[in-house]
Design a protein around this motif. Structure first.
Motif, mmCIF file in Angstrom:
data_model
loop_
_atom_site.group_PDB
_atom_site.id
_atom_site.type_symbol
_atom_site.label_atom_id
_atom_site.label_comp_id
_atom_site.label_asym_id
_atom_site.label_seq_id
_atom_site.Cartn_x
_atom_site.Cartn_y
_atom_site.Cartn_z
ATOM 1 N N ARG A 80 -13.806 19.796 -58.742
ATOM 2 C CA ARG A 80 -14.738 18.750 -59.162
ATOM 3 C C ARG A 80 -14.716 18.564 -60.683
ATOM 4 O O ARG A 80 -14.737 17.448 -61.183
ATOM 5 C CB ARG A 80 -16.148 19.110 -58.696
ATOM 6 C CG ARG A 80 -17.142 18.021 -58.902
ATOM 7 C CD ARG A 80 -18.308 18.199 -57.963
ATOM 8 N NE ARG A 80 -18.954 19.481 -58.162
ATOM 9 C CZ ARG A 80 -19.917 19.679 -59.062
ATOM 10 N NH1 ARG A 80 -20.309 18.695 -59.821
ATOM 11 N NH2 ARG A 80 -20.473 20.845 -59.177
ATOM 12 N N GLN B 75 -21.115 14.100 -69.035
ATOM 13 C CA GLN B 75 -20.716 15.088 -68.032
ATOM 14 C C GLN B 75 -19.559 15.930 -68.537
ATOM 15 O O GLN B 75 -19.527 17.146 -68.351
ATOM 16 C CB GLN B 75 -20.315 14.372 -66.747
ATOM 17 C CG GLN B 75 -21.473 13.677 -66.080
ATOM 18 C CD GLN B 75 -21.034 12.989 -64.803
ATOM 19 O OE1 GLN B 75 -19.961 13.264 -64.282
ATOM 20 N NE2 GLN B 75 -21.867 12.089 -64.303
ATOM 21 N N ARG B 76 -18.631 15.250 -69.200
ATOM 22 C CA ARG B 76 -17.490 15.992 -69.725
ATOM 23 C C ARG B 76 -17.938 17.043 -70.721
ATOM 24 O O ARG B 76 -17.462 18.184 -70.698
ATOM 25 C CB ARG B 76 -16.522 15.027 -70.391
ATOM 26 C CG ARG B 76 -15.341 15.700 -71.012
ATOM 27 C CD ARG B 76 -14.427 14.663 -71.661
ATOM 28 N NE ARG B 76 -13.766 15.208 -72.820
ATOM 29 C CZ ARG B 76 -12.662 15.930 -72.750
ATOM 30 N NH1 ARG B 76 -12.112 16.152 -71.588
ATOM 31 N NH2 ARG B 76 -12.113 16.403 -73.837
ATOM 32 N N GLN C 7 -19.421 19.963 -68.852
ATOM 33 C CA GLN C 7 -18.437 20.783 -68.157
ATOM 34 C C GLN C 7 -17.595 21.578 -69.136
ATOM 35 O O GLN C 7 -17.213 22.724 -68.868
ATOM 36 C CB GLN C 7 -17.562 19.892 -67.290
ATOM 37 C CG GLN C 7 -18.325 19.375 -66.100
ATOM 38 C CD GLN C 7 -17.587 18.261 -65.418
ATOM 39 O OE1 GLN C 7 -16.530 17.845 -65.882
ATOM 40 N NE2 GLN C 7 -18.140 17.777 -64.329
ATOM 41 N N LEU C 8 -17.302 20.970 -70.272
ATOM 42 C CA LEU C 8 -16.547 21.724 -71.272
ATOM 43 C C LEU C 8 -17.360 22.913 -71.772
ATOM 44 O O LEU C 8 -16.801 23.980 -72.037
ATOM 45 C CB LEU C 8 -16.171 20.815 -72.437
ATOM 46 C CG LEU C 8 -14.993 19.880 -72.175
ATOM 47 C CD1 LEU C 8 -14.809 18.908 -73.325
ATOM 48 C CD2 LEU C 8 -13.721 20.698 -71.996
ATOM 49 N N GLU D 156 -17.143 25.561 -69.186
ATOM 50 C CA GLU D 156 -15.834 26.191 -69.246
ATOM 51 C C GLU D 156 -15.746 27.125 -70.441
ATOM 52 O O GLU D 156 -15.170 28.215 -70.352
ATOM 53 C CB GLU D 156 -14.764 25.093 -69.339
ATOM 54 C CG GLU D 156 -13.411 25.539 -68.862
ATOM 55 C CD GLU D 156 -12.471 24.362 -68.745
ATOM 56 O OE1 GLU D 156 -12.939 23.279 -68.342
ATOM 57 O OE2 GLU D 156 -11.280 24.524 -69.070
ATOM 58 N N GLN E 160 -26.645 18.003 -61.454
ATOM 59 C CA GLN E 160 -25.953 18.793 -62.458
ATOM 60 C C GLN E 160 -26.239 18.312 -63.867
ATOM 61 O O GLN E 160 -25.714 18.851 -64.812
ATOM 62 C CB GLN E 160 -24.450 18.727 -62.209
ATOM 63 C CG GLN E 160 -23.939 17.305 -62.131
ATOM 64 C CD GLN E 160 -22.439 17.266 -62.120
ATOM 65 O OE1 GLN E 160 -21.815 18.137 -62.660
ATOM 66 N NE2 GLN E 160 -21.866 16.256 -61.508
ATOM 67 N N LEU E 161 -27.038 17.329 -64.012
ATOM 68 C CA LEU E 161 -27.316 16.820 -65.342
ATOM 69 C C LEU E 161 -28.743 17.152 -65.752
ATOM 70 O O LEU E 161 -29.439 16.360 -66.336
ATOM 71 C CB LEU E 161 -27.118 15.310 -65.390
ATOM 72 C CG LEU E 161 -25.700 14.826 -65.211
ATOM 73 C CD1 LEU E 161 -25.686 13.331 -65.050
ATOM 74 C CD2 LEU E 161 -24.866 15.241 -66.388
ATOM 75 N N ASP F 69 -28.947 17.209 -70.616
ATOM 76 C CA ASP F 69 -28.584 15.811 -70.661
ATOM 77 C C ASP F 69 -29.723 14.987 -70.097
ATOM 78 O O ASP F 69 -30.592 15.503 -69.409
ATOM 79 C CB ASP F 69 -27.306 15.594 -69.835
ATOM 80 C CG ASP F 69 -26.269 14.951 -70.698
ATOM 81 O OD1 ASP F 69 -26.499 13.786 -71.071
ATOM 82 O OD2 ASP F 69 -25.252 15.597 -70.993
ATOM 83 N N ALA G 2 -17.973 16.593 -77.460
ATOM 84 C CA ALA G 2 -16.962 16.784 -76.421
ATOM 85 C C ALA G 2 -15.615 17.126 -77.047
ATOM 86 O O ALA G 2 -14.909 18.023 -76.580
ATOM 87 C CB ALA G 2 -16.848 15.530 -75.557
ATOM 88 N N LEU H 163 -15.723 20.646 -78.345
ATOM 89 C CA LEU H 163 -15.674 21.621 -77.263
ATOM 90 C C LEU H 163 -14.265 21.730 -76.707
ATOM 91 O O LEU H 163 -13.816 22.806 -76.332
ATOM 92 C CB LEU H 163 -16.655 21.217 -76.165
ATOM 93 C CG LEU H 163 -18.113 21.539 -76.457
ATOM 94 C CD1 LEU H 163 -19.004 20.961 -75.389
ATOM 95 C CD2 LEU H 163 -18.303 23.040 -76.530
ATOM 96 N N GLN H 164 -13.571 20.613 -76.680
ATOM 97 C CA GLN H 164 -12.206 20.694 -76.171
ATOM 98 C C GLN H 164 -11.308 21.480 -77.124
ATOM 99 O O GLN H 164 -10.500 22.295 -76.682
ATOM 100 C CB GLN H 164 -11.644 19.295 -75.972
ATOM 101 C CG GLN H 164 -10.486 19.314 -75.017
ATOM 102 C CD GLN H 164 -9.914 17.946 -74.790
ATOM 103 O OE1 GLN H 164 -9.944 17.096 -75.673
ATOM 104 N NE2 GLN H 164 -9.374 17.723 -73.614
ATOM 105 N N ASN I 181 -12.026 24.965 -76.583
ATOM 106 C CA ASN I 181 -11.411 25.435 -75.340
ATOM 107 C C ASN I 181 -9.949 25.773 -75.550
ATOM 108 O O ASN I 181 -9.459 26.785 -75.051
ATOM 109 C CB ASN I 181 -11.544 24.351 -74.281
ATOM 110 C CG ASN I 181 -12.685 24.620 -73.347
ATOM 111 O OD1 ASN I 181 -13.569 25.405 -73.673
ATOM 112 N ND2 ASN I 181 -12.686 23.980 -72.209
#
Lengths: 189, 189
Positions: free
Chosen positions: A6, A141-142, A145-146, A149, B33-34, B38, B143, B146-147, B150
């Motif tokens: 997901r 959402q991203r 989720q990040l 993770e 999930q939010l 958020d 985001a 965070l990436q 990651n």
DNA sequence: AAGAATTGCGCAATAC
DNA sequence: GGTATTGCGCAATTCT
């Protein structure tokens, strides 16, 4: 706790929402760090091309009459021409260039062609805003989720580090056992 | 490549943009999930209270006359009363409850009090949209950061795993040297 | 050149 | 009562 399928699916959907029509990257992107897969659609191109007078800080929501020629001149204010607004129409003599309302074939309100164009634009506006809404939600959402993770990766790093320390310790012990032939290696002196 | 102070600063700014006024979490949050940090401010509360008839899929930007009672009834359409729209005004007999435009003390356009309220609301609207813009940009930056984080964590995990494998290999070698006293311990049969 | 997309803004309804 | 949020339409601009 959560299946990875997901997560990746939503991330893919997010990515596709940005490179979907392949016309988002060549917009402006004046920011230096937002150049990879983000597009900064909001207030960047506007700040450089359009109004952009006092939008750089938290001052953009001032009564707007204090900034500069605001009402019905350069902006798109009072388009309700029969509204009896308290402010007059300065569009006839301010900024002689960039003028359209009085000339331009007298756009002829209530013409069928005008209504057609308006309705088409309304549809486009709804579509564009819907797209923007979706993109915003996907970005949110991203980000969440990040972050999840990241938490998992940090925990994994903790595990690995601990395991590594254990092995290092064991190895150091063996090294002492193996190299020192029964002598007093480390403790004395 | 990047100092961590800037990252954490922007993330903090992002977080503060959500919990800023402490009135964003009790909006609706129907998504499961939010719910943590958020707020889903867009199309959720609207979809349940206002129009919300065909916004669940990619159908919300249809000509809007095909959905249901759209023009000038429940929505806030045609507020330009002297615009000669091609659609009529059904607000007088559709949905007898929730009616306001005809009565309500005949709001008295062009009154000073009306203009005052309008101008105040315009200021509030600009402020709110500015806030939303900032929040969106912060979410995007968050985001991206965070990436990046990651990626770094994944690389760190790769390093640690490799190091761990090396140590395990060395340890297995020593184990063979140390415990196997010349006998055929593991390989045969 | 023409249609689609994006965007700031104002209005009104609504939420808070 | 007030501010905040939000869908929507309009007009200007930009993109395709």
């Amino acid at each position: 706790m959560m299946s990875d399928s997901r997560v990746s699916s939503v991330i893919q959907e997010w990515a596709s929402s940005y490179s979907g029509q392949a016309h988002t990257l060549n917009h402006n992107t004046p920011s230096s760090q937002l150049a990879q897969m983000d597009m900064v659609p909001y207030s960047q191109s506007q700040g450089l091309v359009r109004g952009g007078s006092d939008d750089m800080m938290g001052l953009s929501y001032l009564p707007y009459s204090t900034s500069c020629l605001n009402n019905s001149s350069a902006g798109s204010t009072n388009h309700h021409q029969s509204h009896a607004n308290t402010q007059q129409d300065f569009s006839s003599f301010l900024l002689p260039s960039l003028r359209t309302p009085v000339n331009k074939r007298s756009i002829s309100k209530d013409s069928a062609e005008y209504r057609l164009r308006r309705e088409r634009n309304n549809v486009a506006v709804r579509k564009s805003r819907d797209k923007a809404r979706r993109r915003i939600m996907l970005t949110q959402q991203r980000a969440m989720q990040l972050q999840e993770e990241n938490q998992k990766l940090l925990m994994r790093i903790g595990q690995l580090t601990q395991e590594l320390d254990s092995l290092k310790h064991i190895l150091s012990q063996r090294h002492i056992q193996g190299s020192d032939d029964g002598a007093a290696g480390t403790s004395s002196i």
